[in-house]
Design a protein around this motif. Sequence first.
Motif, PDB file in Angstrom:
ATOM      1  N   THR A 163       9.746  -2.514  -5.186  1.00 35.76           N
ATOM      2  CA  THR A 163      11.074  -1.389  -4.430  1.00 35.76           C
ATOM      3  C   THR A 163      12.291  -1.097  -3.330  1.00 35.76           C
TER       4      THR A 163
ATOM      5  N   THR B 287      -2.581  14.147 -12.193  1.00 32.63           N
ATOM      6  CA  THR B 287      -1.592  12.569 -11.462  1.00 32.63           C
ATOM      7  C   THR B 287      -1.262  12.991  -9.628  1.00 32.63           C
TER       8      THR B 287
ATOM      9  N   ALA C  45       4.353   9.642 -12.703  1.00 34.98           N
ATOM     10  CA  ALA C  45       2.885   8.993 -12.130  1.00 34.98           C
ATOM     11  C   ALA C  45       2.165   8.345 -12.083  1.00 34.98           C
ATOM     12  N   ALA C  46       1.608   8.121 -10.680  1.00 36.42           N
ATOM     13  CA  ALA C  46       0.049   7.699 -11.129  1.00 36.42           C
ATOM     14  C   ALA C  46      -1.142   8.147 -11.505  1.00 36.42           C
TER      15      ALA C  46
ATOM     16  N   HIS D  65       0.815  -1.600  -0.116  1.00 33.57           N
ATOM     17  CA  HIS D  65       0.166   0.023   0.075  1.00 33.57           C
ATOM     18  C   HIS D  65       1.134   0.908   0.211  1.00 33.57           C
ATOM     19  N   LYS D  66       0.082   2.135  -0.671  1.00 34.19           N
ATOM     20  CA  LYS D  66       0.861   3.500  -0.572  1.00 34.19           C
ATOM     21  C   LYS D  66       0.734   4.617  -0.567  1.00 34.19           C
TER      22      LYS D  66
ATOM     23  N   LYS E 239      -6.558   9.113  -8.320  1.00 37.06           N
ATOM     24  CA  LYS E 239      -7.970   8.248  -8.199  1.00 37.06           C
ATOM     25  C   LYS E 239      -8.806   9.514  -7.351  1.00 37.06           C
TER      26      LYS E 239
ATOM     27  N   TYR F 142       7.501  10.142  -2.923  1.00 32.20           N
ATOM     28  CA  TYR F 142       6.072   8.947  -3.344  1.00 32.20           C
ATOM     29  C   TYR F 142       6.687   9.227  -4.051  1.00 32.20           C
TER      30      TYR F 142
ATOM     31  N   SER G  51       4.140  -3.514  -6.874  1.00 36.42           N
ATOM     32  CA  SER G  51       5.457  -3.701  -7.469  1.00 36.42           C
ATOM     33  C   SER G  51       6.645  -4.586  -6.561  1.00 36.42           C
TER      34      SER G  51
ATOM     35  N   PRO H 225       7.030   3.257  -7.984  1.00 35.31           N
ATOM     36  CA  PRO H 225       6.378   2.578  -8.858  1.00 35.31           C
ATOM     37  C   PRO H 225       4.889   1.844  -8.063  1.00 35.31           C
ATOM     38  N   ALA H 226       4.010   1.529  -8.836  1.00 40.12           N
ATOM     39  CA  ALA H 226       2.622   1.133  -8.751  1.00 40.12           C
ATOM     40  C   ALA H 226       2.556   0.223  -7.350  1.00 40.12           C
ATOM     41  N   GLU H 227       1.517  -0.583  -6.819  1.00 39.58           N
ATOM     42  CA  GLU H 227       1.271  -0.840  -5.622  1.00 39.58           C
ATOM     43  C   GLU H 227       1.541  -2.339  -6.111  1.00 39.58           C
TER      44      GLU H 227
END
Length: 199
Positions: free
Chosen positions: A45, A185, A146-147, A11-12, A150, A35, A43, A39-41
């Motif tokens: 790192t 983002t 960047a993601a 989780h991030k 949401k 942050y 992944s 990378p995405a949840e």
Amino acid sequence: MIALLTGKIAHKAPDYVILDVNGVGYQVFIPFSTYYALPAEGSTTTLQVHTSVKEDAINLYGFRTQQEKELFQLLIGVSGVGPKLANSILSNSEPAELSESLVSGNIARLSAIPGIGKKTAERLVLELKEKMMKLGMTHAATGVAAAPAKPEIREDILSALINLGYKENVVQKALAELKFPEDATVESLLKQALKKLMK
């Protein structure tokens, strides 16, 4: 003492990440600069880690680069600056910007960060100016995309900024002035909010 962690991002959030290392979840507090580069949840790192030990808690602070970790450790070496405040400083200012502010003695810029008054800003410049010049710190681009934001990201950003020390009503006002397009983002929204808050 934990100095490095490699694991899967379970989780991030803008101010912390939960790293799954062989089935053990570590909560690691991070500055925004780290942050942005994660990378995405799901992944894997690696984070450079500083372990903060107090009588009532053991907290982990993580960084994507050794440079960020070194800067964090320089900050907590200054009287009156603890890990939480050092993390807030790094979240409010990219390493290169912070280094420039310290070297140029930009007290006004430093004082705009929550938790830092004029005296603390002056102490930071006094104690770290020469060290910054010797280290020649610059910020390298990570190249990590960047993601997309949401729907619930507004609450995440609100929570992260309040945890940095900004007043909720001030953050709410800043967020109300931001546009939240579908392709926005997390990185872009955080940077926009910080620009408004640091004015």
